[in-house]
Motif scaffolding. Structure first.
Motif, PDB file in Angstrom:
ATOM      1  N   THR A 141       0.862  -1.182   0.000  1.00  0.00           N
ATOM      2  CA  THR A 141       0.000   0.000   0.000  1.00  0.00           C
ATOM      3  C   THR A 141       0.891   1.223   0.000  1.00  0.00           C
ATOM      4  OG1 THR A 141      -1.752  -1.143   1.212  1.00  0.00           O
ATOM      5  CG2 THR A 141      -1.789   1.262   1.260  1.00  0.00           C
ATOM      6  N   ASP A 142       0.509   2.228  -0.783  1.00  0.00           N
ATOM      7  CA  ASP A 142       1.363   3.397  -0.914  1.00  0.00           C
ATOM      8  C   ASP A 142       0.517   4.634  -1.180  1.00  0.00           C
ATOM      9  OD1 ASP A 142       3.710   4.792  -0.949  1.00  0.00           O
ATOM     10  OD2 ASP A 142       4.512   3.887  -2.779  1.00  0.00           O
ATOM     11  N   ALA A 143       1.125   5.789  -0.979  1.00  0.00           N
ATOM     12  CA  ALA A 143       0.459   7.058  -1.249  1.00  0.00           C
ATOM     13  C   ALA A 143       0.604   7.408  -2.727  1.00  0.00           C
ATOM     14  CB  ALA A 143       1.051   8.159  -0.386  1.00  0.00           C
ATOM     15  N   ILE A 144      -0.421   8.014  -3.283  1.00  0.00           N
ATOM     16  CA  ILE A 144      -0.416   8.454  -4.677  1.00  0.00           C
ATOM     17  C   ILE A 144      -0.842   9.914  -4.718  1.00  0.00           C
ATOM     18  CG2 ILE A 144      -1.390   8.129  -6.982  1.00  0.00           C
ATOM     19  CD1 ILE A 144      -1.947   5.275  -4.727  1.00  0.00           C
ATOM     20  N   ILE A 161      -4.005  10.261  -2.126  1.00  0.00           N
ATOM     21  CA  ILE A 161      -4.770   9.094  -1.709  1.00  0.00           C
ATOM     22  C   ILE A 161      -3.804   7.978  -1.312  1.00  0.00           C
ATOM     23  CG2 ILE A 161      -6.733   9.675  -3.177  1.00  0.00           C
ATOM     24  CD1 ILE A 161      -5.715   7.556  -5.180  1.00  0.00           C
ATOM     25  N   SER A 162      -4.338   6.921  -0.743  1.00  0.00           N
ATOM     26  CA  SER A 162      -3.547   5.735  -0.407  1.00  0.00           C
ATOM     27  C   SER A 162      -4.309   4.515  -0.896  1.00  0.00           C
ATOM     28  CB  SER A 162      -3.314   5.648   1.100  1.00  0.00           C
ATOM     29  OG  SER A 162      -2.560   4.482   1.435  1.00  0.00           O
ATOM     30  N   GLU A 163      -3.638   3.681  -1.705  1.00  0.00           N
ATOM     31  CA  GLU A 163      -4.289   2.501  -2.271  1.00  0.00           C
ATOM     32  C   GLU A 163      -3.320   1.323  -2.286  1.00  0.00           C
ATOM     33  OE1 GLU A 163      -7.318   2.109  -2.764  1.00  0.00           O
ATOM     34  OE2 GLU A 163      -8.293   3.923  -3.489  1.00  0.00           O
ATOM     35  N   GLY A 164      -3.883   0.130  -2.508  1.00  0.00           N
ATOM     36  CA  GLY A 164      -3.090  -1.090  -2.502  1.00  0.00           C
ATOM     37  C   GLY A 164      -2.742  -1.594  -3.896  1.00  0.00           C
ATOM     38  N   TYR A 165      -1.680  -2.373  -3.968  1.00  0.00           N
ATOM     39  CA  TYR A 165      -1.174  -2.910  -5.231  1.00  0.00           C
ATOM     40  C   TYR A 165      -0.983  -4.427  -5.138  1.00  0.00           C
ATOM     41  CZ  TYR A 165       0.505   1.902  -6.198  1.00  0.00           C
ATOM     42  OH  TYR A 165       0.621   3.255  -6.404  1.00  0.00           O
ATOM     43  N   HIS A 166      -0.873  -5.034  -6.327  1.00  0.00           N
ATOM     44  CA  HIS A 166      -0.433  -6.422  -6.432  1.00  0.00           C
ATOM     45  C   HIS A 166       0.216  -6.584  -7.803  1.00  0.00           C
ATOM     46  CE1 HIS A 166      -0.512 -10.714  -5.245  1.00  0.00           C
ATOM     47  NE2 HIS A 166      -0.524 -10.919  -6.552  1.00  0.00           N
ATOM     48  N   CYS A 167       1.399  -6.022  -7.961  1.00  0.00           N
ATOM     49  CA  CYS A 167       2.020  -6.042  -9.291  1.00  0.00           C
ATOM     50  C   CYS A 167       3.542  -5.942  -9.216  1.00  0.00           C
ATOM     51  CB  CYS A 167       1.479  -4.914 -10.158  1.00  0.00           C
ATOM     52  SG  CYS A 167       1.837  -3.290  -9.508  1.00  0.00           S
ATOM     53  N   ASN A 168       4.163  -6.350 -10.314  1.00  0.00           N
ATOM     54  CA  ASN A 168       5.616  -6.285 -10.452  1.00  0.00           C
ATOM     55  C   ASN A 168       6.059  -5.477 -11.673  1.00  0.00           C
ATOM     56  OD1 ASN A 168       6.690  -7.929  -8.238  1.00  0.00           O
ATOM     57  ND2 ASN A 168       5.636  -9.642  -9.235  1.00  0.00           N
ATOM     58  N   TYR A 169       5.086  -4.931 -12.431  1.00  0.00           N
ATOM     59  CA  TYR A 169       5.416  -4.226 -13.674  1.00  0.00           C
ATOM     60  C   TYR A 169       4.733  -2.874 -13.722  1.00  0.00           C
ATOM     61  CZ  TYR A 169       7.225  -8.704 -15.273  1.00  0.00           C
ATOM     62  OH  TYR A 169       7.954  -9.873 -15.377  1.00  0.00           O
ATOM     63  N   GLY A 170       5.431  -1.912 -14.357  1.00  0.00           N
ATOM     64  CA  GLY A 170       4.870  -0.577 -14.511  1.00  0.00           C
ATOM     65  C   GLY A 170       5.392   0.068 -15.781  1.00  0.00           C
ATOM     66  N   VAL A 171       5.095   1.344 -15.961  1.00  0.00           N
ATOM     67  CA  VAL A 171       5.506   2.059 -17.169  1.00  0.00           C
ATOM     68  C   VAL A 171       7.014   2.262 -17.164  1.00  0.00           C
ATOM     69  CG1 VAL A 171       5.169   4.128 -18.569  1.00  0.00           C
ATOM     70  CG2 VAL A 171       3.292   3.245 -17.184  1.00  0.00           C
ATOM     71  N   SER A 172       7.653   1.938 -18.285  1.00  0.00           N
ATOM     72  CA  SER A 172       9.102   2.087 -18.378  1.00  0.00           C
ATOM     73  C   SER A 172       9.490   3.558 -18.374  1.00  0.00           C
ATOM     74  CB  SER A 172       9.626   1.432 -19.658  1.00  0.00           C
ATOM     75  OG  SER A 172       9.205   2.154 -20.801  1.00  0.00           O
TER      76      SER A 172
END
Length: 235
Positions: A141-144, A161-172
């Motif tokens: 979970t992190d701030a955005i 805001i603060s939301e949760g993630y479940h990922c290993n990939y993002g924009v290069s």
């Protein structure tokens, strides 16, 4: 002047390969039902596996399209077809996690002319617009920080805001710089300045987030972006 009638029942396409063990897939129906109740309308949804989408004809009749988490998808082209259909036909669109990543990929290939645009999770050649994250965001979970006066900031009613993630990939990093040249704008960043949300400024509602905001529905929290999507879809 003709006005489009307000729709009392919406049809939503959930594009992705349903898996009851994926937390986001458990949350999505709850998020839709909650948003529909708030807006006092009915919302029916269909899970469409990516393998079932062979052409744009498979999306005709839906009032909104949500490309859901769960990549790599069984059929990448099915997901990209759904995203392109929503983008070109002004259909309200939401992409979360894998949906966000593939919205970036579709835009790179079909709008910005990066025909060799690639996703590092499934491809080994081409220009990687989606690359491994420096630090994994699986169950984090992190701030955005949100760009003010955007669809996403208006939906949340705030710019942090603060939301949760479940990922290993993002924009290069390479493609992040290119995004400023087009209409798909970065509208959310983490504290390090990494891209966490985008929206298409020429579209009534086309929003992608790397974070899985739908998870809030599992704990009874409202899901602002789902409400915003349904509100636009209703007309």
């Amino acid at each position: 002047m003709e006005f489009s009638p307000v729709k009392d029942t919406l049809r939503i396409a959930l594009v992705g390969d349903y898996n009851p063990e994926i937390v986001a897939h458990q949350a999505i129906p709850l998020a839709i039902d909650d948003a529909a109740a708030v807006l006092e309308l009915m919302a029916d949804y269909d899970w469409l596996t990516t393998s079932d989408i062979g052409s744009a004809e498979d999306l005709v009749g839906y009032d909104a399209i949500w490309v859901v988490p769960g990549s790599p998808y069984q059929n990448t082209e099915g997901a990209l077809t759904a995203i392109r259909y929503a983008r070109e036909n002004s259909i309200p669109f939401l992409g979360t996690c894998g949906g966000f990543q593939h919205a970036i990929l579709e835009y790179a290939r079909n709008v910005m002319g990066w025909h060799d645009a690639a996703h590092a999770e499934t491809e080994t050649s081409g220009r990687m617009v989606i690359a491994p994250l420096t630090c994994s965001l699986v169950e984090k979970t992190d701030a955005i920080e949100l760009r003010a006066n955007t669809l996403i900031a208006k939906a949340y009613g705030q710019t942090v805001i603060s939301e949760g993630y479940h990922c290993n990939y993002g924009v290069s990093e390479e493609f992040t710089a290119e995004l400023e040249r087009g209409d798909l704008r970065v509208t959310g960043w983490d504290e390090a300045g990494e891209v966490r949300a985008v929206e298409l400024v020429t579209h009534p509602f086309f929003v992608g987030t790397l974070f899985q905001h739908e998870r809030g529905a599992l704990t009874g929290k409202p899901v602002p972006l789902v409400q915003a999507m349904l509100r636009v879809a209703r007309g």
